[in-house]
Design a protein around this motif. Structure first.
Motif, mmCIF file in Angstrom:
data_model
loop_
_atom_site.group_PDB
_atom_site.id
_atom_site.type_symbol
_atom_site.label_atom_id
_atom_site.label_comp_id
_atom_site.label_asym_id
_atom_site.label_seq_id
_atom_site.Cartn_x
_atom_site.Cartn_y
_atom_site.Cartn_z
ATOM 1 N N HIS A 55 6.971 1.605 4.249
ATOM 2 C CA HIS A 55 8.304 1.663 4.162
ATOM 3 C C HIS A 55 8.336 1.450 5.698
ATOM 4 O O HIS A 55 8.121 1.744 7.016
ATOM 5 C CB HIS A 55 7.951 2.901 3.347
ATOM 6 N N GLY A 56 9.802 2.090 6.025
ATOM 7 C CA GLY A 56 10.450 2.568 6.847
ATOM 8 C C GLY A 56 9.804 4.146 7.816
ATOM 9 O O GLY A 56 10.505 5.188 6.879
ATOM 10 N N THR A 57 9.524 4.069 9.062
ATOM 11 C CA THR A 57 8.959 5.287 9.368
ATOM 12 C C THR A 57 9.908 5.185 10.721
ATOM 13 O O THR A 57 9.283 5.803 11.485
ATOM 14 C CB THR A 57 7.208 4.872 10.211
ATOM 15 N N ALA A 58 11.284 4.459 10.548
ATOM 16 C CA ALA A 58 11.994 4.256 11.694
ATOM 17 C C ALA A 58 12.905 3.873 11.078
ATOM 18 O O ALA A 58 13.066 2.792 10.340
ATOM 19 C CB ALA A 58 11.454 4.114 13.242
ATOM 20 N N LEU A 59 14.097 3.609 11.350
ATOM 21 C CA LEU A 59 15.448 3.036 10.912
ATOM 22 C C LEU A 59 15.045 1.821 11.249
ATOM 23 O O LEU A 59 15.776 0.939 10.024
ATOM 24 C CB LEU A 59 16.780 3.241 11.200
ATOM 25 N N ASP A 79 17.001 -3.994 0.741
ATOM 26 C CA ASP A 79 18.655 -3.584 2.104
ATOM 27 C C ASP A 79 18.257 -2.585 1.655
ATOM 28 O O ASP A 79 17.717 -1.309 1.421
ATOM 29 C CB ASP A 79 19.048 -4.352 1.477
ATOM 30 N N TRP A 80 18.652 -1.711 3.149
ATOM 31 C CA TRP A 80 18.342 -0.760 3.778
ATOM 32 C C TRP A 80 18.952 0.468 2.122
ATOM 33 O O TRP A 80 20.308 0.670 2.309
ATOM 34 C CB TRP A 80 19.293 -0.309 4.689
ATOM 35 N N GLY A 81 18.004 1.580 1.885
ATOM 36 C CA GLY A 81 18.380 1.781 0.823
ATOM 37 C C GLY A 81 18.811 1.237 -0.851
ATOM 38 O O GLY A 81 18.967 1.881 -1.744
ATOM 39 N N GLY A 82 18.134 -0.063 -0.920
ATOM 40 C CA GLY A 82 18.278 -0.410 -2.386
ATOM 41 C C GLY A 82 17.247 -0.070 -2.677
ATOM 42 O O GLY A 82 16.771 -0.267 -4.340
ATOM 43 N N ILE A 104 8.450 -5.898 -4.711
ATOM 44 C CA ILE A 104 9.522 -5.513 -2.724
ATOM 45 C C ILE A 104 8.253 -5.120 -2.430
ATOM 46 O O ILE A 104 7.226 -4.130 -2.475
ATOM 47 C CB ILE A 104 10.268 -4.647 -3.421
ATOM 48 N N ASP A 105 7.975 -5.516 -0.934
ATOM 49 C CA ASP A 105 6.892 -5.211 0.156
ATOM 50 C C ASP A 105 7.153 -4.261 0.646
ATOM 51 O O ASP A 105 6.457 -3.205 1.025
ATOM 52 C CB ASP A 105 6.466 -6.160 0.806
ATOM 53 N N VAL A 106 8.251 -4.129 1.435
ATOM 54 C CA VAL A 106 8.867 -2.705 2.004
ATOM 55 C C VAL A 106 10.286 -2.358 2.084
ATOM 56 O O VAL A 106 11.131 -2.552 2.155
ATOM 57 C CB VAL A 106 8.570 -3.346 3.464
ATOM 58 N N GLU A 107 9.994 -0.938 1.898
ATOM 59 C CA GLU A 107 10.965 -0.421 1.922
ATOM 60 C C GLU A 107 12.142 0.345 2.884
ATOM 61 O O GLU A 107 11.325 0.938 3.410
ATOM 62 C CB GLU A 107 11.128 1.433 0.631
ATOM 63 N N MET A 108 13.320 -0.344 3.259
ATOM 64 C CA MET A 108 14.051 0.080 4.349
ATOM 65 C C MET A 108 15.305 0.904 4.091
ATOM 66 O O MET A 108 15.640 0.912 2.661
ATOM 67 C CB MET A 108 14.769 -0.395 4.874
ATOM 68 N N HIS A 152 10.547 8.712 1.679
ATOM 69 C CA HIS A 152 11.259 7.463 0.661
ATOM 70 C C HIS A 152 10.418 6.543 -0.254
ATOM 71 O O HIS A 152 9.094 7.211 -0.504
ATOM 72 C CB HIS A 152 11.038 5.919 1.818
ATOM 73 N N TYR A 153 10.632 6.286 -1.555
ATOM 74 C CA TYR A 153 9.908 6.057 -2.604
ATOM 75 C C TYR A 153 9.047 5.435 -2.281
ATOM 76 O O TYR A 153 8.032 6.160 -3.495
ATOM 77 C CB TYR A 153 10.585 5.350 -3.612
ATOM 78 N N MET A 154 9.058 4.851 -1.750
ATOM 79 C CA MET A 154 7.458 3.879 -1.841
ATOM 80 C C MET A 154 7.030 4.097 -0.009
ATOM 81 O O MET A 154 5.902 4.050 0.398
ATOM 82 C CB MET A 154 7.674 2.447 -0.490
ATOM 83 N N ALA A 155 7.721 5.648 -0.071
ATOM 84 C CA ALA A 155 6.162 6.489 0.940
ATOM 85 C C ALA A 155 5.379 8.041 0.134
ATOM 86 O O ALA A 155 4.704 7.537 -0.565
ATOM 87 C CB ALA A 155 7.464 7.481 1.817
ATOM 88 N N LYS A 156 5.564 8.758 1.120
ATOM 89 C CA LYS A 156 4.692 9.819 0.452
ATOM 90 C C LYS A 156 4.097 10.098 -1.047
ATOM 91 O O LYS A 156 3.873 10.095 -1.903
ATOM 92 C CB LYS A 156 5.412 11.441 0.819
ATOM 93 N N PRO A 157 6.004 10.027 -1.786
ATOM 94 C CA PRO A 157 6.373 9.716 -3.469
ATOM 95 C C PRO A 157 4.947 8.790 -4.263
ATOM 96 O O PRO A 157 4.530 9.018 -5.217
ATOM 97 C CB PRO A 157 8.038 9.377 -3.936
ATOM 98 N N LEU A 158 5.045 7.371 -2.785
ATOM 99 C CA LEU A 158 3.584 6.247 -3.917
ATOM 100 C C LEU A 158 2.775 7.012 -3.266
ATOM 101 O O LEU A 158 2.097 7.365 -4.371
ATOM 102 C CB LEU A 158 4.255 5.373 -2.983
ATOM 103 N N GLN A 159 2.062 7.201 -2.430
ATOM 104 C CA GLN A 159 1.216 8.379 -2.068
ATOM 105 C C GLN A 159 0.401 9.386 -3.113
ATOM 106 O O GLN A 159 -0.492 8.853 -3.948
ATOM 107 C CB GLN A 159 0.449 8.440 -0.594
ATOM 108 N N ASP A 160 1.426 9.832 -3.580
ATOM 109 C CA ASP A 160 1.353 11.460 -4.977
ATOM 110 C C ASP A 160 0.660 10.663 -5.977
ATOM 111 O O ASP A 160 -0.348 11.051 -6.379
ATOM 112 C CB ASP A 160 2.831 12.082 -4.858
ATOM 113 N N MET A 161 1.496 9.644 -6.754
ATOM 114 C CA MET A 161 1.558 8.823 -7.264
ATOM 115 C C MET A 161 0.353 8.527 -8.140
ATOM 116 O O MET A 161 -0.777 7.882 -8.360
ATOM 117 C CB MET A 161 2.807 7.791 -7.979
#
Ligand code: BGC
Length: 724
Positions: free
Chosen positions: A22-26, A232-235, A247-251, A260-269
């Protein structure tokens, strides 16, 4: 590569993997320093490498190191009908992206121009999937030669900006495979693109960024795409769906990167055992493969290309592409070219003569190192013996004066309107009044100037207040009351040359009265000079429009039916009848047909021969001769179709083209190979392209309506062609 990736994967902790997806910056993901994995750094986009933002704010760094070569937009590029130009554009873009330290360049945009009104059409190539397929592959190859990944966007069927984050695009499978997918298939198969951007919109009920049927079944399984998919950014809108989809990278555009959905929420799940870590590993493999291919990691990392930006050779390349992209739409009585030796003074009229476009349009905006506007181009080429005077002619309201002072990004991603302030109505009324009076003054000044000049060159069109991400056009009408101005100018100067700079077609109700009309898309840093060279005959125009120019937007079925530019659903019930497939099949009276473009010389086509082998492959040969006195490029467009009208099939479709350079009086033999697929339709039942027995026409022309040679072939047996 596989072994290298597996070894690296084993060493990664869960949170390190999460940072990579996931994006850790824009504009970048997280790297893993201890293992030598750098962050994946991305940048827009299609007009050149975008300026840099702060990592955590949509605010420019603004230190002026990020001025860059400004490329002809994709509409201009495809108007060259030259695969080599696509390669050149890609080569410059890749080298500059690498030179600026980027890993992924978010380009090219290849969505099909379903209607002429999509706000982002200037970023896209064509209404025709074959032309897109032929241009995208060399462009991707050019980019990737500098060890930068292309990111072909927006997958898939992202054909309108209205409600772009949510609109549900309903398209049948045949239409997808005949119209909307071929560009992506070519980018993968022929261009070997390392990444693809999934689109904001839904496709048949599923968000593209989380669609198992689009990403897993189609892209990965059926097409064997082994690169990375970037959202896409926010898709992305859901953690589980995103984990399960390929989908490999969430921006995203917001700054709460951990959310981001693929950041902490994914780690938690994953930690809670709700999502299998193997799904995450799959994504990491794709990301590492991308990094390996562009030498960010792996044994070749030392040899990674350094790239370079703003090289004089890049500017030369951009000039060549721009020159080939300018389209001569009309040239009655050989009005053009103008002879500078015979001229004492020229009046240049119109705001687009002095407008620069590189700094607008949405995510395609850049800081151009320079941009030659048409006025400067005309003065550079005319020289000091010709007096060039300029009048703005029409008034373009400033951002503050515009009724819709919206931010394209805010409005189109969050649907939040700018707050209504007390007194807005009165303010707008006063602004309108002032604009009307400015328009009157400018018009009078222009008419006065036009009277006494040896030649009058009008330069109008659109700009990125109109051709813009986040909104669609409502109609084809020229803005800022240009039609009225042109009509008045034509009354006093019927010999006026009319030029346009724009990203998408406009209606020209006065076209019959005009002698010469020249079309330039946003054609990059050298665009104004390229236009001037065409006007003065130093370049023989060879651009052909890669989309139909309509007289009225309602001639386009989706617009007429209200199935375009509406919130909620975009029903594609026109099916494969997109662009000239519809207009030519229905006999619509268009302004300029698909593929149209004139030259200062004439090309004569003769001697068509067809030779068919036992496998149904056909050699189509013909000769083309330059019968005039100026060297130039003929654009031979080859269309095929059923000999007798078949319900549900367009009358003809582009299946090959060649751009042929010819010296004066030179004649060349050309041979084009066609395979049975060139006569096929996509069969949902057979999951492939089927050519039915029967008779088919082969046409060669200089536009879809200017057919010079025609032949027929027959197939006695059914032939099926599969995608891979
Ligand atoms: C656009 C993309 C662009 C991204 C990053 C999105 O809003 O649709 O084309 O690459 O932003 O700027």
């Amino acid at each position: 590569m596989k072994k290298y990736i597996e070894e690296l994967l084993e060493k990664l902790t869960l949170s390190e993997k999460i940072d990579m997806v996931h994006g850790t910056a824009l504009f970048h993901t997280g790297g893993v320093e201890r293992l030598g994995i750098p962050p994946l750094v991305m940048s827009d986009g299609p007009s050149g490498v975008r300026y840099d933002f702060h990592d955590h704010k949509w605010i420019l760094i603004n230190q002026n190191y990020d001025m860059i070569s400004y490329l002809p937009c994709n509409s201009a590029l495809s108007a060259t009908w030259n695969r080599e130009c696509a390669y050149i554009n890609g080569k410059v873009l890749g080298s500059e992206a690498r030179g600026r330290g980027k890993d992924v360049i978010l380009a090219p945009g290849i969505n099909i121009k379903r209607t002429p009104l999509c706000g982002r059409n200037f970023e896209y190539m064509s209404e025709d999937p074959y032309l897109v397929s032929e241009m995208v592959a060399p462009m991707v190859q050019g980019i990737q030669e500098s060890d930068v990944a292309a990111c072909v966007k927006h997958f898939a069927v992202n054909c309108q900006e209205t409600d772009r984050m949510c609109v549900d695009t309903i398209v049948d499978e045949r239409t997808l495979y005949e119209i909307y997918y071929p560009g992506y298939i070519s980018a993968i198969k022929n261009g070997n693109t390392y990444s693809i951007m999934s689109a904001y919109n839904k496709l048949n009920g599923e968000f593209c960024c989380m669609s198992k049927s689009l990403l897993n079944d189609t892209l990965k399984d059926r097409w064997s795409f082994d690169g990375a998919v970037i959202s896409d950014w926010g898709g992305v809108h859901d953690t589980r769906l995103a984990a399960e989809a390929e989908i490999d990278v969430e921006m995203d555009i917001h700054y709460r990167f951990d959310e981001h959905y693929m950041a902490k929420p994914l780690q938690d799940m994953i930690e809670a055992g709700e999502i299998d870590e193997e799904l995450l590993d799959k994504k990491i493999r794709n990301i590492l493969a991308l990094m390996y291919r562009i030498k960010m990691i792996g044994p070749e990392a030392e040899k990674r290309s350094p790239g370079a930006y703003n090289l004089p050779s890049h500017q030369e390349s951009m000039r060549r592409v721009a020159e080939e992209s300018i389209v001569l739409l009309k040239n009655e009585d050989k009005k053009l070219p103008l002879d500078t030796k015979k001229l004492k003074n020229i009046a240049v009229i119109g705001e687009n003569a002095i407008h620069v476009h590189s700094n607008g349009g949405g995510s395609a905006e850049i800081k151009a190192l320079y941009e030659i506007c048409p006025l400067m181009g005309i003065m550079m080429e005319a020289g000091g013996n010709v007096k060039v005077t300029c009048a703005q002619g029409y008034y373009v309201p400033t951002k503050e004066e515009r009724a819709d002072q919206e931010s394209w990004q805010l409005l189109s991603t969050t649907k939040q309107h700018q707050p209504h302030e007390p007194g807005d109505e009165e303010r707008l009324y006063e602004v309108e009044k002032a604009i009307r009076s400015k328009r009157r003054e400018l018009k009078e000044e222009a008419l006065e100037l036009a009277k006494n000049a040896d030649e009058v060159i009008f330069v109008g069109g659109l700009n990125h207040d109109i051709d813009s991400e986040g909104k669609d056009r409502k109609n084809l009408k020229l803005p800022y009351e240009q039609d009225a101005l042109i009509e008045e100018l034509l009354k006093i100067r019927p010999d006026m040359v009319i030029c346009f700079v724009a990203g998408s077609p406009v209606a020209m109700p006065w076209a019959d009265k005009a002698k010469a009309i020249v079309w330039s898309y946003y054609s990059g840093m050298e665009g104004g000079r390229a236009l001037a060279k065409v006007l003065f005959g130093r370049v023989n125009p060879s651009g052909h429009i890669s989309e139909t120019f309509l007289r009225d937007e309602n001639d386009c079925l989706p617009v007429k039916r209200g199935h375009f530019g509406k919130e909620g659903t975009a029903l594609h019930d026109e099916g494969v009848f997109v662009g000239y497939r519809q207009y030519d099949s229905d006999g619509v009276d268009v302004l300029y047909p698909f593929g149209h473009g004139l030259s200062y010389t004439e090309y004569k086509y003769e001697d068509m021969k067809l030779s068919l082998d036992d496998n149904g492959n056909i050699d189509v040969s013909f000769s083309v001769e330059n019968t005039g006195d100026m060297a130039g490029f003929a654009v031979a467009e080859l269309y095929t179709g059923p000999a007798d009208k078949v319900a549900g099939r367009p009358v003809h479709e582009l299946k090959a083209f060649e751009k042929i350079y010819l010296e004066p009086r030179e004649k060349k033999e050309v041979t084009v190979k066609l395979y049975p697929k060139a006569f096929s339709y996509y069969s949902t039942k057979d999951k492939g392209y089927v050519t039915k027995p029967g008779r088919y026409i082969i046409e060669i022309g200089e536009s879809s309506r200017d057919i010079r040679l025609k032949g027929e072939v027959g197939f006695t047996m059914e032939v099926q062609t599969y995608i891979f």
